[in-house]
Design a protein around this motif. Sequence first.
Motif, PDB file in Angstrom:
ATOM      1  N   GLN A 170      -3.670 -16.848  47.881  1.00 39.77           N
ATOM      2  CA  GLN A 170      -4.411 -16.164  46.838  1.00 39.77           C
ATOM      3  C   GLN A 170      -4.582 -17.094  45.640  1.00 39.77           C
ATOM      4  N   VAL A 171      -5.820 -17.250  45.215  1.00 45.21           N
ATOM      5  CA  VAL A 171      -6.115 -18.088  44.066  1.00 45.21           C
ATOM      6  C   VAL A 171      -6.520 -17.190  42.908  1.00 45.21           C
ATOM      7  N   GLN A 172      -5.927 -17.423  41.761  1.00 40.90           N
ATOM      8  CA  GLN A 172      -6.318 -16.689  40.557  1.00 40.90           C
ATOM      9  C   GLN A 172      -7.239 -17.560  39.718  1.00 40.90           C
ATOM     10  N   ALA A 174      -8.166 -22.501  37.699  1.00 36.43           N
ATOM     11  CA  ALA A 174      -7.600 -21.953  38.930  1.00 36.43           C
ATOM     12  C   ALA A 174      -6.093 -22.128  38.949  1.00 36.43           C
ATOM     13  N   TYR A 230     -12.549 -26.076  48.102  1.00 37.89           N
ATOM     14  CA  TYR A 230     -13.371 -24.883  47.940  1.00 37.89           C
ATOM     15  C   TYR A 230     -14.736 -25.192  47.330  1.00 37.89           C
ATOM     16  N   ASN A 251     -16.196 -17.966  40.722  1.00 33.84           N
ATOM     17  CA  ASN A 251     -15.984 -17.579  42.123  1.00 33.84           C
ATOM     18  C   ASN A 251     -15.606 -18.809  42.931  1.00 33.84           C
ATOM     19  N   LYS A 297     -14.851 -20.072  47.048  1.00 34.26           N
ATOM     20  CA  LYS A 297     -15.024 -19.697  48.447  1.00 34.26           C
ATOM     21  C   LYS A 297     -14.461 -20.767  49.368  1.00 34.26           C
ATOM     22  N   SER A 314     -12.892 -16.530  53.000  1.00 34.54           N
ATOM     23  CA  SER A 314     -12.118 -16.085  51.842  1.00 34.54           C
ATOM     24  C   SER A 314     -12.864 -16.398  50.563  1.00 34.54           C
ATOM     25  N   GLN A 315     -12.724 -15.515  49.594  1.00 33.75           N
ATOM     26  CA  GLN A 315     -13.279 -15.804  48.284  1.00 33.75           C
ATOM     27  C   GLN A 315     -12.453 -15.105  47.216  1.00 33.75           C
ATOM     28  N   TRP A 316     -12.543 -15.643  46.012  1.00 36.92           N
ATOM     29  CA  TRP A 316     -11.776 -15.149  44.885  1.00 36.92           C
ATOM     30  C   TRP A 316     -12.695 -15.051  43.672  1.00 36.92           C
ATOM     31  N   TRP A 317     -12.381 -14.128  42.785  1.00 43.16           N
ATOM     32  CA  TRP A 317     -13.180 -13.877  41.587  1.00 43.16           C
ATOM     33  C   TRP A 317     -12.307 -13.872  40.347  1.00 43.16           C
TER      34      TRP A 317
END
Length: 114
Positions: free
Chosen positions: A1-3, A24, A31, A95, A97, A101-104
């Motif tokens: 999990q990336v914040q 990040a 990514y 964002n 990716k 998987s993707q993180w916001w």
Amino acid sequence: QVQLVESGGGLVQAGGSLRLSCAASSSIFRYSMNWYRQAPGKDRELVAGISAIGTTNYVDSVKGRFTISRDNAKNTITLQMNSLKPEDTAVYYCNGKFFSSQWWGQGTQVTVSS
């Protein structure tokens, strides 16, 4: 999990500049990283993206005005926004990716007054 944590939003007059940053919590070198925005009543749109190897792409409305960049050593991406227009007003989201998987990030408000 990336914040992802955005910063740099604010209020600016038309023609002005802002620089958004996204930090990040871990390495992002693999990514693709992107900036999206969402204006009130509109769908979220991709504004700019940068691939893992540094290839960039922009939505037509910001070409020549916005520049996306990345610093993998610092796990950050930036969006330099120049010649801002009222229609650039939106919440801007960072964002990341990697395959499926993707993180916001939580978003940062940009308001451009006329």
